[in-house]
Scaffold this active site. Structure first.
Site, PDB file in Angstrom:
ATOM      1  N   HIS A   7       0.823  -1.217   0.000  1.00 47.71           N
ATOM      2  CA  HIS A   7       0.000   0.000   0.000  1.00 47.71           C
ATOM      3  C   HIS A   7       0.848   1.253   0.000  1.00 47.71           C
ATOM      4  CE1 HIS A   7       0.459  -0.639   4.477  1.00 47.71           C
ATOM      5  NE2 HIS A   7       0.566   0.677   4.486  1.00 47.71           N
ATOM      6  N   GLU A  43      -7.531   4.717  10.254  1.00 50.24           N
ATOM      7  CA  GLU A  43      -7.163   4.488   8.852  1.00 50.24           C
ATOM      8  C   GLU A  43      -8.207   3.704   8.082  1.00 50.24           C
ATOM      9  OE1 GLU A  43      -6.218   1.281   7.669  1.00 50.24           O
ATOM     10  OE2 GLU A  43      -5.464   0.188   9.413  1.00 50.24           O
ATOM     11  N   HIS A  83       4.012   7.183   3.531  1.00 52.09           N
ATOM     12  CA  HIS A  83       4.929   6.043   3.452  1.00 52.09           C
ATOM     13  C   HIS A  83       4.540   5.117   2.305  1.00 52.09           C
ATOM     14  CE1 HIS A  83       1.707   4.338   6.107  1.00 52.09           C
ATOM     15  NE2 HIS A  83       1.936   3.234   5.401  1.00 52.09           N
ATOM     16  N   GLU A 133       7.698   0.815   4.885  1.00 51.14           N
ATOM     17  CA  GLU A 133       7.052  -0.155   5.775  1.00 51.14           C
ATOM     18  C   GLU A 133       7.158  -1.538   5.142  1.00 51.14           C
ATOM     19  OE1 GLU A 133       2.987   0.916   6.769  1.00 51.14           O
ATOM     20  OE2 GLU A 133       2.482  -1.154   7.246  1.00 51.14           O
TER      21      GLU A 133
HETATM   22  C1  MC0 Z   1       9.528  12.199   9.138  1.00 57.31           C
HETATM   23  N1  MC0 Z   1      10.442  12.317   8.174  1.00 57.31           N
HETATM   24  C2  MC0 Z   1       9.980  11.736   7.059  1.00 57.31           C
HETATM   25  C3  MC0 Z   1       8.703  11.234   7.402  1.00 57.31           C
HETATM   26  N2  MC0 Z   1       8.464  11.528   8.708  1.00 57.31           N
HETATM   27  N3  MC0 Z   1      10.508  11.585   5.840  1.00 57.31           N
HETATM   28  C4  MC0 Z   1       9.747  10.935   4.908  1.00 57.31           C
HETATM   29  N4  MC0 Z   1       8.520  10.441   5.176  1.00 57.31           N
HETATM   30  C5  MC0 Z   1       7.964  10.574   6.389  1.00 57.31           C
HETATM   31  N5  MC0 Z   1       6.759  10.080   6.639  1.00 57.31           N
HETATM   32  C6  MC0 Z   1      11.741  12.985   8.284  1.00 57.31           C
HETATM   33  C7  MC0 Z   1      11.604  14.367   8.890  1.00 57.31           C
HETATM   34  O1  MC0 Z   1      11.343  15.320   7.881  1.00 57.31           O
HETATM   35  C8  MC0 Z   1      12.939  14.568   9.554  1.00 57.31           C
HETATM   36  O2  MC0 Z   1      13.882  14.982   8.600  1.00 57.31           O
HETATM   37  C9  MC0 Z   1      13.318  13.165  10.018  1.00 57.31           C
HETATM   38  O3  MC0 Z   1      12.564  12.258   9.199  1.00 57.31           O
HETATM   39  C10 MC0 Z   1      12.993  12.913  11.485  1.00 57.31           C
HETATM   40  O4  MC0 Z   1      11.622  13.162  11.653  1.00 57.31           O
HETATM   41  P1  MC0 Z   1      11.017  14.031  12.841  1.00 57.31           P
HETATM   42  O5  MC0 Z   1      10.605  15.344  12.360  1.00 57.31           O
HETATM   43  O6  MC0 Z   1      11.969  13.989  14.002  1.00 57.31           O
HETATM   44  O7  MC0 Z   1       9.646  13.300  13.119  1.00 57.31           O
HETATM   45  P2  MC0 Z   1       9.223  12.141  14.086  1.00 57.31           P
HETATM   46  O8  MC0 Z   1       9.716  12.372  15.487  1.00 57.31           O
HETATM   47  O9  MC0 Z   1       7.773  12.015  13.904  1.00 57.31           O
HETATM   48  O10 MC0 Z   1       9.908  10.814  13.562  1.00 57.31           O
HETATM   49  C11 MC0 Z   1       9.782  10.378  12.218  1.00 57.31           C
HETATM   50  C12 MC0 Z   1       9.693   8.832  12.180  1.00 57.31           C
HETATM   51  C13 MC0 Z   1       8.385   8.439  12.891  1.00 57.31           C
HETATM   52  C14 MC0 Z   1       9.700   8.426  10.699  1.00 57.31           C
HETATM   53  C15 MC0 Z   1      10.925   8.253  12.881  1.00 57.31           C
HETATM   54  O11 MC0 Z   1       7.279   9.073  12.258  1.00 57.31           O
HETATM   55  C16 MC0 Z   1       8.152   6.945  12.935  1.00 57.31           C
HETATM   56  O12 MC0 Z   1       8.703   6.248  13.802  1.00 57.31           O
HETATM   57  N6  MC0 Z   1       7.293   6.406  12.042  1.00 57.31           N
HETATM   58  C17 MC0 Z   1       6.944   4.987  11.989  1.00 57.31           C
HETATM   59  C18 MC0 Z   1       5.546   4.741  12.517  1.00 57.31           C
HETATM   60  C19 MC0 Z   1       4.484   5.490  11.741  1.00 57.31           C
HETATM   61  O13 MC0 Z   1       4.744   6.320  10.888  1.00 57.31           O
HETATM   62  N7  MC0 Z   1       3.185   5.171  12.071  1.00 57.31           N
HETATM   63  C20 MC0 Z   1       2.023   5.796  11.413  1.00 57.31           C
HETATM   64  C21 MC0 Z   1       1.525   4.944  10.272  1.00 57.31           C
HETATM   65  P3  MC0 Z   1      14.754  16.291   8.812  1.00 57.31           P
HETATM   66  O14 MC0 Z   1      15.542  16.426   7.537  1.00 57.31           O
HETATM   67  O15 MC0 Z   1      13.764  17.386   9.050  1.00 57.31           O
HETATM   68  O16 MC0 Z   1      15.616  15.977  10.011  1.00 57.31           O
HETATM   69  S1  MC0 Z   1       0.810   3.476  10.921  1.00 57.31           S
HETATM   70  C22 MC0 Z   1       0.428   2.498   9.635  1.00 57.31           C
HETATM   71  O17 MC0 Z   1       0.669   2.862   8.519  1.00 57.31           O
HETATM   72  C23 MC0 Z   1      -0.237   1.172   9.994  1.00 57.31           C
HETATM   73  C24 MC0 Z   1      -1.604   1.418  10.566  1.00 57.31           C
HETATM   74  C25 MC0 Z   1      -0.322   0.195   8.808  1.00 57.31           C
HETATM   75  O18 MC0 Z   1       0.191   0.459   7.712  1.00 57.31           O
HETATM   76  O19 MC0 Z   1      -0.933  -0.880   8.980  1.00 57.31           O
END
Ligand code: MC0
Length: 142
Positions: A7, A43, A83, A133
């Site tokens: 997805h 979602e 993502h 993912e």
């Molecule tokens: C953040 N960054 C991204 C991003 N989110 N880059 C691309 N795509 C994204 N979605 C970048 C930021 O711009 C930043 O870059 C750096 O990564 C660190 O981000 P941050 O501003 O510190 O933001 P945080 O604290 O939110 O951490 C980002 C991180 C987090 C990706 C580590 O969102 C995470 O752990 N995500 C995994 C879980 C998730 O997203 N769950 C929701 C979907 P710069 O250059 O500014 O330093 S759940 C889902 O989808 C399930 C239900 C499913 O599929 O079944």
């Protein structure tokens, strides 16, 4: 390792409004909805196609609050692609292999994902700026 694109996850402010747009514009159908507290999202999955190893979907994501991954993404970047999720046969094995190649794992162990899947995320900074993912579909999923 990757069997298909499972997805594409799209962050939005208003899930119902975005579902209506995708249904109306692209004639897609919602096949599952879920609130995932652990991931901080509400979602919906809209089916694009079915395949042998599992289907492919558009996933619409509304954050449960501002202090969640999708809430922070919306505040920083606005609505858009959050993502890309790839189907793998064994998410735990894939994590071991990918982690061994130097990519930072955001999940060391698989978590619960939509429609009964097992999921894990890779750090976007190590994958060309794309939050990635891994998805292992449950055996019965089409
Ligand atoms: C953040 N960054 C991204 C991003 N989110 N880059 C691309 N795509 C994204 N979605 C970048 C930021 O711009 C930043 O870059 C750096 O990564 C660190 O981000 P941050 O501003 O510190 O933001 P945080 O604290 O939110 O951490 C980002 C991180 C987090 C990706 C580590 O969102 C995470 O752990 N995500 C995994 C879980 C998730 O997203 N769950 C929701 C979907 P710069 O250059 O500014 O330093 S759940 C889902 O989808 C399930 C239900 C499913 O599929 O079944």
């Amino acid at each position: 390792m990757f069997m298909r694109i499972d997805h594409v996850g799209i962050a939005c402010h208003d899930l119902e409004e975005k579902i209506a747009f995708f249904e109306r514009t692209f004639e897609l159908t919602v096949v599952a909805r879920e609130v995932n507290e652990e991931q901080g999202v509400k979602e919906a999955m809209l089916r694009i196609a079915d395949g042998e190893g599992g289907g492919s979907y558009i996933q619409l994501l509304e954050p449960l609050g501002p202090d969640t991954p999708v809430g922070r993404f919306l505040a920083k970047r606005g609505e858009g692609v959050h993502h890309v999720a790839f189907g793998v046969p064994d998410v735990e094995a894939a994590l071991g292999e990918i982690g061994g190649r130097g990519v930072r794992l955001l999940d060391e162990k698989p978590r619960h994902g939509s429609m009964g899947s097992s999921i894990a995320f890779l750090h976007p900074k190590d994958v060309g700026g794309m939050l990635t993912e891994l998805v292992q579909a449950p055996p019965r999923r089409l």
